[in-house]
Write an enzyme that holds these catalytic residues in place. Structure first.
Site, PDB file in Angstrom:
ATOM      1  N   GLU A  92       1.377  -0.276   9.939  1.00 24.04           N
ATOM      2  CA  GLU A  92      -0.092  -0.461   9.914  1.00 24.04           C
ATOM      3  C   GLU A  92      -0.803   0.770  10.490  1.00 24.04           C
ATOM      4  O   GLU A  92      -1.824   0.666  11.169  1.00 24.04           O
ATOM      5  CB  GLU A  92      -0.505  -1.757  10.607  1.00 24.04           C
ATOM      6  CG  GLU A  92       0.093  -2.946   9.874  1.00 24.04           C
ATOM      7  CD  GLU A  92      -0.658  -4.237  10.027  1.00 24.04           C
ATOM      8  OE1 GLU A  92      -1.804  -4.204  10.500  1.00 24.04           O
ATOM      9  OE2 GLU A  92      -0.082  -5.268   9.650  1.00 24.04           O
ATOM     10  N   LEU A 144       0.833  -1.201   0.000  1.00 24.57           N
ATOM     11  CA  LEU A 144       0.000   0.000   0.000  1.00 24.57           C
ATOM     12  C   LEU A 144       0.876   1.263   0.000  1.00 24.57           C
ATOM     13  O   LEU A 144       0.678   2.172  -0.793  1.00 24.57           O
ATOM     14  CB  LEU A 144      -0.912  -0.018   1.237  1.00 24.57           C
ATOM     15  CG  LEU A 144      -1.852   1.178   1.428  1.00 24.57           C
ATOM     16  CD1 LEU A 144      -2.889   1.235   0.307  1.00 24.57           C
ATOM     17  CD2 LEU A 144      -2.572   1.090   2.788  1.00 24.57           C
TER      18      LEU A 144
HETATM   19  C1  LIG Z   1       9.758  -1.672   8.744  1.00 27.19           C
HETATM   20  C2  LIG Z   1       8.500  -1.203   8.070  1.00 27.19           C
HETATM   21  C3  LIG Z   1       7.625  -2.144   7.517  1.00 27.19           C
HETATM   22  C4  LIG Z   1       6.464  -1.702   6.860  1.00 27.19           C
HETATM   23  N1  LIG Z   1       5.658  -2.633   6.224  1.00 27.19           N
HETATM   24  C5  LIG Z   1       4.678  -2.203   5.373  1.00 27.19           C
HETATM   25  C6  LIG Z   1       3.949  -3.131   4.541  1.00 27.19           C
HETATM   26  O1  LIG Z   1       4.132  -4.347   4.622  1.00 27.19           O
HETATM   27  N2  LIG Z   1       3.065  -2.627   3.662  1.00 27.19           N
HETATM   28  C7  LIG Z   1       2.812  -1.293   3.543  1.00 27.19           C
HETATM   29  O2  LIG Z   1       1.983  -0.915   2.710  1.00 27.19           O
HETATM   30  N3  LIG Z   1       3.460  -0.384   4.345  1.00 27.19           N
HETATM   31  C8  LIG Z   1       4.396  -0.805   5.236  1.00 27.19           C
HETATM   32  N4  LIG Z   1       5.080   0.092   6.016  1.00 27.19           N
HETATM   33  C9  LIG Z   1       4.787   1.523   5.885  1.00 27.19           C
HETATM   34  C10 LIG Z   1       4.124   2.107   7.117  1.00 27.19           C
HETATM   35  O3  LIG Z   1       2.787   1.674   7.209  1.00 27.19           O
HETATM   36  C11 LIG Z   1       4.275   3.620   7.025  1.00 27.19           C
HETATM   37  O4  LIG Z   1       5.632   3.918   7.299  1.00 27.19           O
HETATM   38  C12 LIG Z   1       3.386   4.353   8.001  1.00 27.19           C
HETATM   39  O5  LIG Z   1       2.029   4.210   7.631  1.00 27.19           O
HETATM   40  C13 LIG Z   1       3.722   5.856   8.076  1.00 27.19           C
HETATM   41  O6  LIG Z   1       3.869   6.422   6.822  1.00 27.19           O
HETATM   42  P1  LIG Z   1       5.173   7.324   6.532  1.00 27.19           P
HETATM   43  O7  LIG Z   1       6.352   6.524   6.934  1.00 27.19           O
HETATM   44  O8  LIG Z   1       5.102   7.768   5.117  1.00 27.19           O
HETATM   45  O9  LIG Z   1       5.051   8.535   7.514  1.00 27.19           O
HETATM   46  P2  LIG Z   1       4.207   9.883   7.281  1.00 27.19           P
HETATM   47  O10 LIG Z   1       2.833   9.568   6.843  1.00 27.19           O
HETATM   48  O11 LIG Z   1       5.016  10.790   6.415  1.00 27.19           O
HETATM   49  O12 LIG Z   1       4.166  10.463   8.745  1.00 27.19           O
HETATM   50  C14 LIG Z   1       5.244  11.195   9.337  1.00 27.19           C
HETATM   51  C15 LIG Z   1       4.778  11.635  10.724  1.00 27.19           C
HETATM   52  O13 LIG Z   1       3.639  12.506  10.589  1.00 27.19           O
HETATM   53  C16 LIG Z   1       2.556  12.002  11.350  1.00 27.19           C
HETATM   54  N5  LIG Z   1       1.293  12.288  10.643  1.00 27.19           N
HETATM   55  C17 LIG Z   1       0.991  12.081   9.342  1.00 27.19           C
HETATM   56  N6  LIG Z   1      -0.254  12.471   9.071  1.00 27.19           N
HETATM   57  C18 LIG Z   1      -0.777  12.937  10.230  1.00 27.19           C
HETATM   58  C19 LIG Z   1      -2.035  13.485  10.620  1.00 27.19           C
HETATM   59  N7  LIG Z   1      -3.040  13.598   9.740  1.00 27.19           N
HETATM   60  N8  LIG Z   1      -2.198  13.857  11.904  1.00 27.19           N
HETATM   61  C20 LIG Z   1      -1.214  13.721  12.796  1.00 27.19           C
HETATM   62  N9  LIG Z   1       0.003  13.205  12.499  1.00 27.19           N
HETATM   63  C21 LIG Z   1       0.223  12.828  11.240  1.00 27.19           C
HETATM   64  C22 LIG Z   1       2.812  10.504  11.460  1.00 27.19           C
HETATM   65  O14 LIG Z   1       2.161   9.946  12.581  1.00 27.19           O
HETATM   66  C23 LIG Z   1       4.326  10.486  11.606  1.00 27.19           C
HETATM   67  O15 LIG Z   1       4.670  10.736  12.947  1.00 27.19           O
HETATM   68  C24 LIG Z   1       6.182  -0.326   6.772  1.00 27.19           C
HETATM   69  C25 LIG Z   1       7.043   0.596   7.368  1.00 27.19           C
HETATM   70  C26 LIG Z   1       8.192   0.181   8.007  1.00 27.19           C
HETATM   71  C27 LIG Z   1       9.115   1.224   8.611  1.00 27.19           C
END
Ligand SMILES: Cc1cc2nc3c(=O)[nH]c(=O)nc-3n(C[C@H](O)[C@H](O)[C@H](O)COP(=O)(O)OP(=O)(O)OC[C@H]3O[C@@H](n4cnc5c(N)ncnc54)[C@H](O)[C@@H]3O)c2cc1C
Length: 391
Positions: A365, A124
Site C-alpha cells: 500500500e 493495481l
Molecule cells: C506481499 C505483497 C502483497 C501486495 N499486495 C498488493 C495488492 O493487493 N495489490 C496491489 O496492487 N499491490 C500489492 N503489492 C504491491 C506493493 O504495493 C508494491 O510492492 C509496492 O508499492 C512497491 O512497489 P515495487 O515493489 O514495484 O517497488 P519499487 O516501486 O520498484 O520500489 C523499489 C524501491 O525504490 C523506492 N522508491 C521508488 N520510487 C521512489 C521515489 N520516488 N522516491 C524514493 N524512493 C522510491 C521504494 O520505496 C523501494 O524502496 C503487494 C506487495 C507485496 C510484496
C-alpha cells in the site's frame, strides 16, 4: 485506552479478541509453516459476520467506519497477520466500489462482499509499475459492449482466491495518469483469459495468497467500469487513503502481539537467579516498545476518526499513520526477539514470525519512502498555497 469508543466498537473488538484468541492463535504457526491459504479463516469470518465490518449497513455491512475496522484488524494481527490481511484485503478490494461505484453497482456488488460469499482483491501493481502506478502497461480496449483487458498485475493479495477483482487499466495510454480507468471483474476465478499464479517464498504473511494475474483479452462489461474513463488512478489513490490506516492497525496489532509475548516471557525466564524482567535493560526495552505502540495506535485512530468525520487532510494523516505504525512494528518485533534471546529466534514462540510479518507493512500500500513523499507533498503544498499546515 477505550476513550471515545462506542458500545458497538467495544463489543466488536471484544468479539474479535475472543475469536482471535480461541480460533486463530492456535492455527497461526501452522498457517505460516504450510503457507497454504487458510480457507478455515474465511469460513470463520463468514460465520461471525467479520467480513461485514468494512461495509455500509444498507449493503449488508456493520456500518463501514474506519475506526471499527482498525480495531478488528488490530485484534486479528495481534495473533496472526495473515488473518488480519484477509479482512483488510476484503476492504481494500471493495472500497473502489463503495467509494466510486454508482448506486446500481453498489447495490449489485456489495452485499456478496459484505457477507464474504465472494472474496475481493485490488489489482493495481505491475511488474514494471509499483511505486509509480501511472506507469502501468495493462490496457483496456473498448469493444461494442464493454472492454477487453490485456496485461499483467503482480503481488495481488488474494488474487488467486478472489471472485471480485478491481483492476486498473489504461483506456488512453497516451494520457499518462489521466488515462487509467477502474473496472470490476466478477467471477474472476472462471473468467476466460485470466490466469493466476501464486507467488511463493515470501518472508512473512505466508498464508496470504499473493498472485500474479495475467489478463489475455479478458472481457468486462461497461456496466462494471467504476466512475468515468480516466478516473481510475484517482479512485485507486482515494482507496489507498482510506485503506492505509487499516495497514497501520495491522502493524499496531503485530507490535502489540510481540510485546504481549515479550512481557510474558520476561516474567518467566530466569537468569542470574532472578526473572529477566527484573533487569532494568529489559524493563526499558519493554517500556520503549509500549510507548511506541501507544503512539502508533493513537495516530492510527486519529486517521480513522478523521476519515469517519469526513475531515480534510486525511491523505497526509493516513500516510503518517502507516509510516509510524509500520516502523514501530518492525522495531518492536525486532526488540521482542531480543527479549527472548535465542528462544526468540526459532518458531517455538511467535515473535520471529511477527518480525517477518512486520516487514510487509513497510512495503505494501505504498512503501514508507512513498508515504514520506505523500506527507511532504501535503505539507509543502499546503504551505505553498498560502494555507496553514493542518494540525
Ligand atoms: C506481499 C505483497 C502483497 C501486495 N499486495 C498488493 C495488492 O493487493 N495489490 C496491489 O496492487 N499491490 C500489492 N503489492 C504491491 C506493493 O504495493 C508494491 O510492492 C509496492 O508499492 C512497491 O512497489 P515495487 O515493489 O514495484 O517497488 P519499487 O516501486 O520498484 O520500489 C523499489 C524501491 O525504490 C523506492 N522508491 C521508488 N520510487 C521512489 C521515489 N520516488 N522516491 C524514493 N524512493 C522510491 C521504494 O520505496 C523501494 O524502496 C503487494 C506487495 C507485496 C510484496
Amino acid at each position: 485506552m477505550d476513550l471515545g469508543l462506542s458500545e458497538d466498537q467495544l463489543s466488536i473488538r471484544a468479539a474479535l479478541r475472543e475469536l482471535a484468541r480461541t480460533r486463530i492463535a492456535p492455527r497461526a504457526r501452522e498457517v505460516d509453516e504450510t503457507g497454504a491459504f487458510p480457507w478455515d479463516y474465511v469460513e470463520l469470518f463468514r460465520g461471525h459476520d467479520v467480513f461485514a465490518i468494512p461495509f455500509p449497513a444498507e449493503h449488508g455491512g456493520l456500518g463501514g467506519d474506519a475506526l471499527t475496522l482498525a480495531l478488528a484488524v488490530e485484534e486479528l494481527a495481534r495473533v496472526d497477520t495473515t488473518a488480519s490481511l484477509i479482512l483488510a484485503v476484503q476492504a481494500l478490494g471493495s472500497y473502489p466500489i463503495t467509494l466510486a461505484g454508482s448506486a446500481e453497482q453498489r447495490r449489485r456488488l456489495l452485499p456478496d462482499l459484505a457477507s464474504g460469499a465472494r472474496l475481493a482483491a485490488y489489482a493495481l501493481s505491475e511488474p514494471g509499475a509499483g511505486s509509480d502506478p501511472a506507469g502501468m502497461e495493462t490496457r483496456a480496449e473498448r469493444r461494442d459492449d464493454g472492454y477487453v483487458i490485456t496485461g499483467t498485475k503482480t503481488w495481488i493479495s488474494g488474487g488467486g482466491v478472489a471472485d471480485t477483482i478491481t483492476v486498473f487499466a489504461k483506456t488512453d495510454p497516451g494520457a499518462g495518469a489521466s488515462g487509467v480507468s477502474a473496472f470490476v471483474l466478477e467471477d474472476a476465478r472462471s473468467a476466460p483469459g485470466l490466469s493466476a499464479s501464486t507467488i511463493h517464498g515470501k518472508l512473512g504473511i505466508r498464508g496470504s495468497n499473493t498472485a500474479e494475474l495475467r489478463f489475455e483479452g479478458v472481457a468486462v462489461p461497461e456496466a462494471n467500469r467504476l466512475g468515468a474513463e480516466g478516473e481510475g488512478l484517482r479512485i485507486a489513490l482515494r482507496v489507498l487513503d482510506r485503506s492505509r490506516p487499516g495497514i497501520a492497525a495491522q502493524a499496531v496489532g503485530i507490535a502489540q502481539g510481540a510485546l504481549d509475548c515479550a512481557v510474558d516471557y520476561a516474567r518467566e525466564r530466569r537468569q542470574f537467579g532472578r526473572p529477566i524482567a527484573e533487569f532494568q535493560a529489559i524493563q526499558f526495552m519493554l517500556a520503549d516498545m509500549d510507548a511506541q505502540i501507544q503512539a502508533a495506535r493513537a495516530v492510527t485512530h486519529l486517521a480513522c476518526r478523521m476519515i469517519d468525520a469526513g475531515a480534510d487532510g486525511t491523505t497526509r494523516v493516513a500516510a503518517i499513520a502507516k509510516l509510524v505504525a509500520s516502523d514501530t512494528a518492525m522495531r518492536v518485533t525486532t526488540d521482542a526477539v531480543q527479549v527472548l534471546g535465542g528462544y526468540g529466534y526459532v518458531s517455538d514462540f511467535p515473535v520471529e514470525r511477527m518480525m517477518r510479518d512486520a516487514k510487509i507493512t513497510q512495503i505494501y500500500e505504498g512503501t514508507n519512502q512513498i508515504q514520506r513523499l505523500v506527507i511532504a507533498r501535503a505539507l509543502l503544498g499546503e504551505r505553498g498555497a498560502g494555507g496553514r499546515s493542518s494540525s
